[in-house]
Enzyme design. Structure first.
Site, PDB file in Angstrom:
ATOM      1  CB  CYS A  63      -4.746 -12.543 -11.995  1.00  0.00           C
ATOM      2  SG  CYS A  63      -4.063 -11.057 -11.234  1.00  0.00           S
ATOM      3  CG  HIS A  69      -6.426 -10.425 -16.017  1.00  0.00           C
ATOM      4  ND1 HIS A  69      -7.260 -11.085 -15.145  1.00  0.00           N
ATOM      5  CD2 HIS A  69      -5.587  -9.700 -15.242  1.00  0.00           C
ATOM      6  CE1 HIS A  69      -6.951 -10.770 -13.899  1.00  0.00           C
ATOM      7  NE2 HIS A  69      -5.929  -9.929 -13.929  1.00  0.00           N
ATOM      8  CD  GLU A 104      -9.783 -12.708 -17.122  1.00  0.00           C
ATOM      9  OE1 GLU A 104      -8.841 -13.319 -17.658  1.00  0.00           O
ATOM     10  OE2 GLU A 104      -9.682 -12.140 -16.020  1.00  0.00           O
TER      11      GLU A 104
END
Lengths: 272, 79
Positions: free
Chosen positions: A118, A235, A237
């Site tokens: 990002c 994302h 994560e």
């Protein structure tokens, strides 16, 4: 590298978090990789990345304040998501001049693995470690939702644990993810298989309707020609453990660890 | 010297903000408005008395930081 790792005693800068015994039990045996997560003023996904590498995958994680200029003994570097320097001027435009970025560039040039997620991707673009630039989303909205991306190639160090063509459900959260580059660079990236992730339908069809932000060629993630620097807007994560209801992003991190282990084996063979 | 710097998206690169403003102008009845482009305006005090030196400095600022020349173009005046 190994000697430096033995001398390392713990994170220099980290948030105090109570250890969760349930998570500690999941730690894998071979916590042998040392991952650096860069923290810029305004980063806000740094601890999520730390959590995945440390608590989910059982590796060493060092949080690197952006004022650092030495990155000794690291196996890989993550530039996390967030709003570095408040996104002032352009996303990533000021972070790319942070003191740490000189060392990140050196690390990448010497073949070190760098993952930008990002805002981290936006910083890699501004720093010239990846080609192109980000424009405001076509809709002008900040988009925060699950989207689908297709793994165009599993032949990279960041996607090796996936299958080529696999479709991932993964969240995006950005206002400037509308990737742009000139036609010559785009053609070169297509020819070199540098477009690693593309926005698609849940069935895996890459089409304009599945493009959330107007990104050129539905690009969600690209890699450099050398294959050691990957930038992606989604994302991983945020979807890397069962507790969160989605593990589709976990294999990005696992792929990196597998690739690093492979590198080490190669290095050992060369040394013996 | 003072530099007055304008940074705008290059022609041919989609400007979503410009498009939104264009539609708003149209709906307000400004049927003669078109091709709206949104940019940034910056003022920088440059501590130089020599115009050539100031010019070189501002150009370098634009190239390095103030504009991303992949997508943006810049122009400036020195006073």
């Amino acid at each position: 590298m190994l000697a430096q790792r033995a001398a390392w005693e713990g994170p220099r800068w980290t948030r105090a978090v109570k250890p969760n015994p349930a998570i500690s039990l999941q730690r894998s045996e071979g916590g042998e990789m040392k991952i650096g997560v860069v923290v810029f003023p305004g980063s806000n996904c740094d601890h999520d990345c730390q959590h995945v590498f440390k608590d989910v995958l059982g590796q060493y994680v060092e949080m690197i304040w952006h004022k650092e200029t030495l990155l000794a003994g690291l196996d890989a570097i993550v530039l996390p998501g967030g709003f570095s320097y408040g996104d002032y001027l352009r996303t990533g435009a000021i972070a790319r001049f942070s003191p740490v970025m000189g060392a990140v560039k050196e690390f990448a040039k010497s073949g070190g693995m760098v993952l930008g997620i990002c805002n981290g991707f936006q910083i890699l673009l501004e720093a010239g470690l990846l080609p192109g630039a980000m424009l405001r989303n076509k809709s002008l909205y900040f988009i925060c939702k699950d989207v689908f991306v297709k793994v165009e190639t599993a032949a990279t160090a960041f996607t090796g644990a996936y299958e080529s063509g696999q479709v991932l459900k993964i969240p995006i959260a950005h206002a400037d993810g509308n990737y742009y580059t000139d036609p010559v660079t785009l053609a070169a990236m297509q020819a070199n298989a540098q477009i690693v992730l593309r926005y698609c339908t849940p069935e895996g069809k890459v089409m304009p309707e599945a493009n959330p932000n107007g990104s050129l060629d539905n690009i969600a993630g690209i890699i450099n020609p050398e294959g050691n620097v990957l930038g992606m807007m989604p994302h991983p994560e945020r979807c890397a453990e069962v507790m969160l209801g989605n593990e589709d992003g976990k294999l990005i991190f696992l792929s990196m660890l597998e690739a690093l282990k492979g590198n080490k084996k190669q290095l050992k063979m060369v040394g013996t | 010297m003072k530099a007055k710097i304008h940074v705008t998206l290059k022609q041919g690169i989609l400007d979503p903000q410009g498009k939104a403003i264009e539609h708003a102008l149209d709906s307000l009845g400004f049927k003669n408005a078109g091709n709206v482009r949104v940019g940034k305006y910056m003022e920088v005090d440059v501590n130089e008395t020599d115009k050539a030196k100031a010019d070189a400095a501002v150009k370098s600022m634009c190239e390095k930081l103030l504009a991303n020349t992949i997508i943006e173009e810049y122009r400036y005046e020195l006073q």
